[in-house]
Design an enzyme around this catalytic site. Structure first.
Site, PDB file in Angstrom:
ATOM      1  N   GLU A 105       0.840  -1.207   0.000  1.00  0.00           N
ATOM      2  CA  GLU A 105       0.000   0.000   0.000  1.00  0.00           C
ATOM      3  C   GLU A 105       0.878   1.261   0.000  1.00  0.00           C
ATOM      4  OE1 GLU A 105      -4.062  -1.403   2.199  1.00  0.00           O
ATOM      5  OE2 GLU A 105      -2.178  -1.743   3.293  1.00  0.00           O
ATOM      6  N   GLU A 125      -3.897  -9.989   3.442  1.00  0.00           N
ATOM      7  CA  GLU A 125      -4.732  -9.747   4.622  1.00  0.00           C
ATOM      8  C   GLU A 125      -5.826 -10.804   4.799  1.00  0.00           C
ATOM      9  OE1 GLU A 125      -2.871  -5.783   3.657  1.00  0.00           O
ATOM     10  OE2 GLU A 125      -3.594  -7.519   2.572  1.00  0.00           O
TER      11      GLU A 125
END
Ligand code: T1G
Ligand code: NAD
Length: 705
Positions: A105, A125
């Site tokens: 990210e 995730e």
């Protein structure tokens, strides 16, 4: 020491992150990033910014441990990412190692990404029951498209650097990413072009949004017990249909809602449990392992074949030894067929298959194992046979070679003593199919030398197995608990329940969600294998003295109902499809008459669930009390990596804690009172009762130093 700092080099800023071991994004690192970024923003003399990391990898994600803090919020980090993206001077990310989660990210908030060719990039995730929480669900689709983003986020699998380049996730590959990033930063600054901000992009496959989103909804619908999957669909919908800020709000809410779910807490528990299992009490982490190049396999049956493939897949030379050339040819054919099946599914090239088969040589002479560095014995589960081959291996194997037994249940100390060199002996309990199942239960004998144990722990990493160390007892950690699980499954079949009813409860995500219930599991592994271990155990004198003990599988075995391999076990098989068996039902009725048991037409589903799981949790507490398992998390890793226990349940110990030990102890006492406890099947572990009384969790229990 600061975990991030701004360095200045030739007129550009270097934002250098240094937070070992994997530069995880901790709250302290976010504070240092914030400060360093302010320093950059206030220094107009710097023409561009390079973001890079010290150590073995670029940022490998958010600090998972930080998520345990109820006050945890991704907002501070997300603000840092927004400032990086909004920067009016070029920001170039220098990528290497495993660029995962919050690390990717960070890279996607940058304006240009350069990666070394061995880099792996992903948003894993979902393996923690979460979704990306730092705009990964909004920035990734804008770079690689909705479809690739959906697959990366919902499966959690990383892309290779080449795959990322092809997908538009990275802009350039260079094996000196730091040097390349510096010159690219200067080049972009000189060009004076407006930075390419990811948030401003439109997913390249936006026209295909309906189909992609429908796929995400289907995946979520198929696994309702994984709420993260519907969150993925919501966030991708927002990325396709809403503005960036609105998408950000959708992700923020979804991430916040998921972090507290039992599923995510369970999967985070397993993340750390798997790593903790590598730390063996009493084994110095500096212990020097023995060299291993050549591996020997004695007994090339169901397990020996899979174990041989596991070592060949990891690049080891393998010597296969069987009793006769027929048996050897049969074993080698099993291996070749398995590789052909893998190749036909496109998971391995013909060259790779040939290379692995080429790394194996077969023999019927045990003396050909003399120059192996480790020999794994996988002959029949018969103690006399095991002792006899152990004696031979003790003489044949060279000094320093490790002798490992793949026994499922037998006393490793007796086998070790028979070799005459018990320091070189331990158990390596692989799970069927050995080339697929992740778990390797390493059984530490009373005399196993530390360097022998350290060697096999290291080998486990090389052959990509999840290792858990067990002490010596019947069935070690996994099969010992499986024994009480099977005992209760069979007892209830005699009392009136059917294999399908019991398996149905255990496979039902509402109750547990195991990949396979007890009867289907043993029909696949082989009722004969299971029965032989029980018979050997009772024969050995330290097994159960209850004449009715697991009478179902012993009778099925004696009548040739060995499971899928004979087309009939607890179930009858039409192909691989299990159908109810009248013979098995009649056997249950016959044993009830023989044992004087009153059958019940309808054993409640809740009772079936409790008798299986609560008995396992109780046995786990005994295993911990006796020091057979080093720590509670090890038990959960054994069951999730070796028996198909769902990761989103966290394992039998974690799940027991979620149910509450007080309730479990009360129900165990209830079954002792109602079913009788003549054989101690419902005797509550003192540890479990103590923790229940104190309102504590078994997962948090630690053996006093
Ligand atoms: N947080 C905290 N500790 C971590 C960590 C992490 N993300 N990753 C690794 N560690 C610790 C680990 O416990 C071990 O500690 C040591 O580092 C070495 O790890 C905001 C919400 C990176 C591929 O899921 O997959 O970002 O045992 O033994 O085999 O959207 O670790 O030595 O004390 O595993 O070389 C997403 C998790 C997080 C990646 C390295 N990221 N890590 O493997 O070493 S969520 C992940 C891994 C997130 C954002 C969201 C692997 C690895 P110790 P190791 P390895
Ligand atoms: P198997 O019957 O498929 O294979 C055993 C092989 O050993 C046969 O090919 C046999 O010819 C060979 N053998 C017997 N005596 C030998 C000797 N003296 N020298 C060389 N080879 C000899 O059995 P399996 O299922 O592979 O089980 C092997 C071991 O692995 C057992 O200890 C079993 O408990 C254990 N195990 C089995 C499973 C499973 O699911 N099948 C799982 C874990 C562990």
């Amino acid at each position: 020491m600061a975990k991030a700092e701004l360095l200045r080099e030739d007129g550009i800023g270097i934002l250098r992150i240094d937070n070992p071991p994997v530069n995880a994004i901790s709250p302290e690192l976010v504070a240092d990033l914030d400060r360093s970024l302010t320093e950059f923003e206030e220094d107009a003399g710097l023409k561009a910014l390079v973001i890079e990391c010290a150590g073995r990898t670029f940022v490998a994600g958010g600090d998972i441990a930080a998520f345990e803090d109820p006050q945890f919020s991704a907002a501070p980090y997300n603000r840092v990412l927004a400032r990086i993206e909004a920067c009016d001077r070029p920001v170039v990310a220098s990528l290497f190692g495993t660029v995962l989660g919050g690390g990717l990210e960070l890279a996607m908030a940058s304006h240009f990404r350069i990666a070394a060719s061995a880099t792996r990039l992903g948003l894993p995730e979902i393996t923690l029951g979460l979704i990306p929480g730092s705009l990964g669900t909004q920035r990734l689709p804008r770079l690689v498209g909705l479809e690739i983003a959906r697959d990366m986020i919902s499966k959690g699998k990383p892309l290779s650097a080449f795959g990322a380049l092809a997908a538009g996730l990275v802009d350039m590959l260079d094996d000196e990413p730091g040097r390349a990033a510096r010159s690219k930063a200067v080049e972009l600054a000189v060009q004076g072009m407006a930075p390419r901000r990811t948030r401003a992009l439109t997913p390249p496959d936006i026209d295909n949004a309906d189909a992609v989103l429908a796929g995400a909804r289907r995946a979520a619908k198929a696994k309702p017990w994984l709420p993260a999957l519907s969150a993925v669909a919501d966030c991708l919908e927002a990325a396709a249909r809403k503005s960036f800020p609105d998408g950000e709000a959708v992700e923020k809410r979804a991430f916040h809602d998921l972090i507290g779910t039992t599923q995510s807490r369970a999967m985070r528990h397993l993340f750390f449990a798997e790593r903790a299992a590598q730390k063996i009490p009493g084994l110095d982490r500096e212990t020097k392992p023995r060299p291993v190049e050549k591996v020997g396999i004695l007994g090339v049956g169901t397990m020996g074949g899979g174990i041989a493939m596991t070592f060949a897949n990891a690049g080891f030379q393998v010597t296969l030894v069987e009793t006769s050339s027929e048996a050897l040819v049969r074993g080698q054919a099993l291996i070749a067929d398995a590789y052909k099946a893998t190749q036909s599914r496109g998971l391995m090239s013909e060259e790779a298959v040939m290379a692995r088969l080429g790394a194996m040589n077969g023999s019927t002479e045990m003396s050909d194992l003399a120059d192996c560095d480790i020999v794994v014995e996988a002959v029949f589960e018969d103690m006399e046979l095991k002792l006899s081959v152990a004696r031979q291996l003790g003489e044949i194997c060279k000094p320093g070679a490790i002798i490992a037994t793949n026994t499922s249940t037998l006393n490793v100390n007796r086998i070790a003593a028979a070799t005459g060199r018990p320091g070189d002996v331990l158990g390596t309990h692989f799970f069927s199919p050995a080339n697929i199942m992740k778990l390797l239960e390493i059984v530490r004998g009373a005399d196993t030398e530390p360097d022998a144990l350290a060697t096999v722990m290291l080998l486990a990493r090389k052959i990509r197995k999840t290792a858990v160390v067990s002490g010596v007892c019947y069935g070690f950690i996994g099969n010992r608990m499986a024994e009480v699980y099977m005992r209760e499954s069979e007892a209830m079949q005699v009392e009136g329940a059917t294999p399908a009813q019991i398996d149905g409860i255990i496979e039902n995500p509402k109750y547990l969600g195991m990949a396979m219930g007890p009867s289907r599991m043993l029909d696949m592994a082989g009722v004969d294998v299971g029965a032989r271990t029980v018979i050997e155990w009772i024969k050995g004198g330290d097994g159960p003295q209850d004449p009715a003990y697991r009478a179902m599988c012993r009778n099925l075995y004696e009548s040739g109902q060995h499971g899928q391999k004979t087309g009939h076990g607890y179930y009858r098989y039409e192909g691989r499809n299990p159908v109810p068996s009248e013979e098995t039902a009649e056997l249950g009725r016959h044993l009830a008459r023989e044992q004087g048991i009153n059958r019940r037409d309808n054993i409640p589903d809740e009772e079936i669930f409790e008798r299986l799981l609560f008995a396992m949790a109780n046995e786990a507490a005994f295993i911990l009390e006796e020091g057979i398992a080093c720590r509670p998390g090890d038990v959960d890793i054994v069951w999730t990596a070796g028996y198909g226990f769902p990761a989103w349940r966290g394992g039998p110990v974690f799940m027991a804690d979620e149910i509450g030990l007080e309730k479990i102890v009360a129900r165990l006492d209830y079954y002792a009172a109602t079913l009788g406890n003549e054989h101690g099947y419902w005797t509550v572990s003192p540890l479990l009762r103590r923790l229940a009384e104190k309102g504590e969790r078994l997962s948090d229990w630690r053996r006093e130093a």
